[in-house]
Design a protein around this motif. Structure first.
Motif, mmCIF file in Angstrom:
data_model
loop_
_atom_site.group_PDB
_atom_site.id
_atom_site.type_symbol
_atom_site.label_atom_id
_atom_site.label_comp_id
_atom_site.label_asym_id
_atom_site.label_seq_id
_atom_site.Cartn_x
_atom_site.Cartn_y
_atom_site.Cartn_z
ATOM 1 N N GLY A 215 -14.290 0.419 0.424
ATOM 2 C CA GLY A 215 -12.114 -0.250 -0.109
ATOM 3 C C GLY A 215 -12.610 1.598 -0.188
ATOM 4 N N LEU A 216 -10.804 1.962 -0.008
ATOM 5 C CA LEU A 216 -10.341 3.280 -0.223
ATOM 6 C C LEU A 216 -9.236 2.784 -1.341
ATOM 7 C CD1 LEU A 216 -10.783 5.735 2.329
ATOM 8 C CD2 LEU A 216 -12.139 5.594 0.407
ATOM 9 N N GLY A 217 -8.811 2.735 -2.577
ATOM 10 C CA GLY A 217 -8.229 2.329 -3.159
ATOM 11 C C GLY A 217 -6.610 3.732 -3.649
ATOM 12 N N ARG A 218 -5.653 3.337 -3.405
ATOM 13 C CA ARG A 218 -4.279 4.014 -4.049
ATOM 14 C C ARG A 218 -3.881 3.715 -5.582
ATOM 15 N NH1 ARG A 218 -0.413 0.656 1.043
ATOM 16 N NH2 ARG A 218 -1.308 0.835 2.250
ATOM 17 N N PHE A 219 -3.473 4.399 -6.079
ATOM 18 C CA PHE A 219 -3.514 3.456 -7.786
ATOM 19 C C PHE A 219 -1.989 4.444 -7.414
ATOM 20 C CE2 PHE A 219 -2.211 6.518 -11.862
ATOM 21 C CZ PHE A 219 -2.599 5.365 -12.561
ATOM 22 N N ARG A 220 -1.214 4.839 -7.284
ATOM 23 C CA ARG A 220 0.358 4.836 -6.976
ATOM 24 C C ARG A 220 0.853 4.823 -5.037
ATOM 25 N NH1 ARG A 220 -1.103 9.988 -9.871
ATOM 26 N NH2 ARG A 220 -0.091 10.024 -12.310
ATOM 27 N N PRO A 221 1.891 3.506 -5.609
ATOM 28 C CA PRO A 221 2.319 3.986 -4.272
ATOM 29 C C PRO A 221 2.752 5.402 -3.850
ATOM 30 C CG PRO A 221 3.979 3.067 -6.427
ATOM 31 C CD PRO A 221 2.706 3.429 -6.961
ATOM 32 N N SER A 222 2.808 4.715 -1.944
ATOM 33 C CA SER A 222 2.586 6.073 -1.342
ATOM 34 C C SER A 222 4.555 5.834 -0.968
ATOM 35 C CB SER A 222 1.864 5.845 -0.531
ATOM 36 O OG SER A 222 2.453 4.679 0.784
ATOM 37 N N ARG A 223 5.033 7.021 -0.770
ATOM 38 C CA ARG A 223 5.873 7.201 0.978
ATOM 39 C C ARG A 223 5.797 6.010 1.373
ATOM 40 N NH1 ARG A 223 3.293 11.592 1.120
ATOM 41 N NH2 ARG A 223 3.491 11.884 3.396
ATOM 42 N N HIS A 225 4.937 2.007 1.250
ATOM 43 C CA HIS A 225 4.801 1.963 0.697
ATOM 44 C C HIS A 225 4.816 1.771 -0.730
ATOM 45 C CE1 HIS A 225 3.149 -0.695 4.527
ATOM 46 N NE2 HIS A 225 2.355 0.326 4.344
ATOM 47 N N PRO A 226 6.429 2.096 -0.739
ATOM 48 C CA PRO A 226 6.771 2.339 -2.357
ATOM 49 C C PRO A 226 6.287 1.174 -3.098
ATOM 50 C CG PRO A 226 8.866 2.304 -0.606
ATOM 51 C CD PRO A 226 7.901 2.347 0.137
ATOM 52 N N GLY A 227 6.332 1.272 -4.590
ATOM 53 C CA GLY A 227 5.763 -0.432 -5.106
ATOM 54 C C GLY A 227 5.240 -0.838 -5.299
ATOM 55 N N ARG A 228 3.746 -0.778 -4.317
ATOM 56 C CA ARG A 228 3.094 -1.510 -3.854
ATOM 57 C C ARG A 228 2.212 -0.335 -3.802
ATOM 58 N NH1 ARG A 228 0.026 -3.655 1.738
ATOM 59 N NH2 ARG A 228 -0.830 -5.273 1.059
ATOM 60 N N ALA A 229 0.729 -0.941 -4.929
ATOM 61 C CA ALA A 229 -0.699 -0.104 -4.860
ATOM 62 C C ALA A 229 -1.855 -0.971 -3.886
ATOM 63 C CB ALA A 229 -1.501 -0.051 -6.477
ATOM 64 N N ALA A 230 -2.686 -0.382 -3.367
ATOM 65 C CA ALA A 230 -3.370 -0.953 -2.678
ATOM 66 C C ALA A 230 -4.708 -0.946 -2.623
ATOM 67 C CB ALA A 230 -2.620 -0.685 -1.294
ATOM 68 N N LEU A 231 -6.086 -1.951 -2.286
ATOM 69 C CA LEU A 231 -7.365 -1.284 -1.134
ATOM 70 C C LEU A 231 -7.377 -2.033 -0.168
ATOM 71 C CD1 LEU A 231 -10.100 -0.662 -2.467
ATOM 72 C CD2 LEU A 231 -10.288 -2.952 -2.515
ATOM 73 N N ASP A 232 -7.372 -0.624 0.982
ATOM 74 C CA ASP A 232 -8.050 -0.263 2.452
ATOM 75 C C ASP A 232 -9.757 -0.500 2.211
ATOM 76 O OD1 ASP A 232 -4.583 -0.764 2.871
ATOM 77 O OD2 ASP A 232 -4.853 1.668 2.698
ATOM 78 N N TRP A 233 -9.777 -2.160 3.321
ATOM 79 C CA TRP A 233 -11.292 -1.809 3.357
ATOM 80 C C TRP A 233 -11.850 -1.228 4.868
ATOM 81 C CZ3 TRP A 233 -14.880 -2.453 0.294
ATOM 82 C CH2 TRP A 233 -14.100 -3.771 -0.566
ATOM 83 N N PHE A 234 -12.660 -0.393 4.997
ATOM 84 C CA PHE A 234 -13.187 0.009 6.661
ATOM 85 C C PHE A 234 -14.497 -0.433 6.284
ATOM 86 C CE2 PHE A 234 -9.215 2.445 4.741
ATOM 87 C CZ PHE A 234 -8.559 3.096 5.473
ATOM 88 N N ARG A 235 -14.895 -0.180 8.133
ATOM 89 C CA ARG A 235 -16.019 -0.725 7.480
ATOM 90 C C ARG A 235 -16.957 0.560 7.907
ATOM 91 N NH1 ARG A 235 -14.319 -3.655 11.858
ATOM 92 N NH2 ARG A 235 -14.031 -6.106 12.308
ATOM 93 N N LEU A 236 -17.893 0.886 7.662
ATOM 94 C CA LEU A 236 -18.714 2.534 7.263
ATOM 95 C C LEU A 236 -19.225 2.828 8.737
ATOM 96 C CD1 LEU A 236 -20.797 1.783 4.269
ATOM 97 C CD2 LEU A 236 -19.150 3.444 4.518
ATOM 98 N N ASP A 248 -6.466 6.128 8.834
ATOM 99 C CA ASP A 248 -5.450 5.889 8.829
ATOM 100 C C ASP A 248 -5.338 4.560 8.587
ATOM 101 O OD1 ASP A 248 -5.648 4.181 11.430
ATOM 102 O OD2 ASP A 248 -4.806 6.338 12.062
ATOM 103 N N PRO A 249 -3.941 3.527 8.653
ATOM 104 C CA PRO A 249 -4.018 1.976 7.681
ATOM 105 C C PRO A 249 -4.386 0.891 9.104
ATOM 106 C CG PRO A 249 -2.015 3.216 7.485
ATOM 107 C CD PRO A 249 -2.428 4.434 7.884
ATOM 108 N N ALA A 250 -3.999 1.783 10.477
ATOM 109 C CA ALA A 250 -4.650 1.207 12.102
ATOM 110 C C ALA A 250 -6.189 1.432 11.761
ATOM 111 C CB ALA A 250 -3.830 1.956 13.169
ATOM 112 N N SER A 254 -8.531 -4.567 6.781
ATOM 113 C CA SER A 254 -8.147 -5.638 5.736
ATOM 114 C C SER A 254 -7.698 -5.071 4.610
ATOM 115 C CB SER A 254 -8.857 -6.679 5.251
ATOM 116 O OG SER A 254 -9.986 -6.288 4.655
ATOM 117 N N SER A 255 -6.753 -5.110 4.091
ATOM 118 C CA SER A 255 -5.333 -4.384 2.719
ATOM 119 C C SER A 255 -5.801 -5.543 1.861
ATOM 120 C CB SER A 255 -4.545 -4.067 3.650
ATOM 121 O OG SER A 255 -3.692 -3.155 2.211
#
Length: 355
Positions: A215-223, A225-236, A248-250, A254-255
């Motif tokens: 999982g890779l976490g976003r501390f701050r909102p991105s350009r 997705h403003p206003g949303r911090a998230a954790l994006d999961w990727f298969r190793l 990338d998000p695709a 899951s997120s």
């Protein structure tokens, strides 16, 4: 000549005196006989354990019991700051001497060895990543990489900045920063691979799940997705596939939304709840938030976490020189091992990192 009978009281007293003498001899023998119990080792955690408190079964750490040497810029006689969860801190270690500019962010632990990731204080844009390998028993520096550099898919060499999360598995040491994910050899600290993170994916912190996800976490909102911090999961298995150089998000399986001011995360079972636990903090406040939104007081400046069979190792940046020099920060060791067996008894947060 007829024997004179002893008084009845004397006949009763002699066995009592004899029994008392035997008990004294047994006690003296126990005090002078060397013990073969490993818990009798004065350096062992079991020997240092005191009477259980409401928060932990370990003896709370004071400044004299922090392993390693405190940074030279800290006051030598200052006690550690008393915290709502101080009774749950079983062991602590200072970062190795000679790393005064280092601001710790992530931690990974295997046995008696810890890997600290972070950056050296400086001007924005030049906060170069540093990785330390240290002995948890002594705080001694075993190895370090002062500047992490590599190439993404044959592109020009780039440097890692503001190193955030760390995680360790059979593939190596994972190091996340805002725009890239790095995989290092844990022994040599050489870079094995690098991936570019496409917005809105960020590597402010990272966490490994037992089912083969990272999982890779976003501390701050991105350009994006403003206003949303998230954790994006990727298969190793997808990340490590040959030829993959960007995430990338695709590519995410899951997120999920994460709590504000999440600085670190770990997959663990604590307080009867299994899943991702987040360290939410700034340098004066710390909150541990787990599955279902449960919140507990935590260490100020808490960043990365590593779950082990002995407890939870937590890295704090509160006493890093970059923040300590600004004044008003609590005195918290670089690394603390926390007993989470009674996390349900920990007090609710007395501060709010977002406040």
């Amino acid at each position: 000549m007829a024997a004179v009978a002893a008084p009845q009281s004397a006949l009763v007293l002699r066995p009592v005196l004899l029994l008392a003498l035997v008990l004294v001899l047994v006690a003296l023998s126990a005090c002078t006989t060397p013990s073969t119990d490993p818990g009798a080792d004065p350096d062992s955690d079991r020997a240092r354990a005191g009477t259980p408190t409401d928060l932990s079964g370990c003896r709370p750490v004071d400044s004299d019991r922090v392993r390693g040497r405190a940074p030279a810029y800290l006051p030598g006689d200052a006690p550690l700051t008393t915290l709502p969860v101080s009774d749950a801190v079983c062991a602590a270690v200072w970062a190795p001497r000679g790393t005064g500019a280092f601001v710790p962010q992530g931690v990974a632990v295997r046995g008696r060895t810890a890997w600290l990731t972070g950056y050296d204080e400086g001007q924005p844009g030049a906060l170069w990543c540093r990785v330390l390998r240290m002995d948890l028993r002594t705080g001694r520096l075993l190895a370090e990489r002062a500047r992490v550099e590599g190439s993404v898919g044959g592109a020009p060499t780039v440097g890692c900045r503001h190193g955030g999360g760390a995680a360790l598995d059979q593939h190596g040491l994972w190091l996340a920063e805002s725009s890239r994910l790095w995989l290092l050899d844990p022994d040599s600290l050489e870079v094995l691979r690098v991936w570019r993170l496409e917005d809105p994916v960020q590597g402010s912190f990272t966490v490994l799940a037992p089912d083969g996800r990272i999982g890779l976490g976003r501390f701050r909102p991105s350009r994006v997705h403003p206003g949303r911090a998230a954790l994006d999961w990727f298969r190793l298995s997808d990340v490590l596939a040959p030829g993959v150089t960007a995430l990338d998000p695709a590519d995410a399986v899951s997120s999920r939304k994460v709590p504000s001011h999440a600085q670190g995360a770990v997959w663990a079972r604590m307080g009867g709840r299994t899943g991702v636990w987040f360290a939410r903090s700034h340098t004066r406040c710390g909150v541990l938030e787990g599955p279902g939104g449960v919140q507990r007081s935590f260490l100020p400046g808490a960043e990365g976490m590593a779950a082990t069979s002995d407890g939870l190792w937590v890295v704090s940046e509160s006493s890093a020189r970059a923040f300590w020099s600004q004044g008003g920060r609590p005195l918290v060791p670089t690394l603390s091992r926390v007993d989470t067996s009674r996390v349900r008894d920990w007090p609710r947060p007395a501060c709010d990192p977002a406040g």
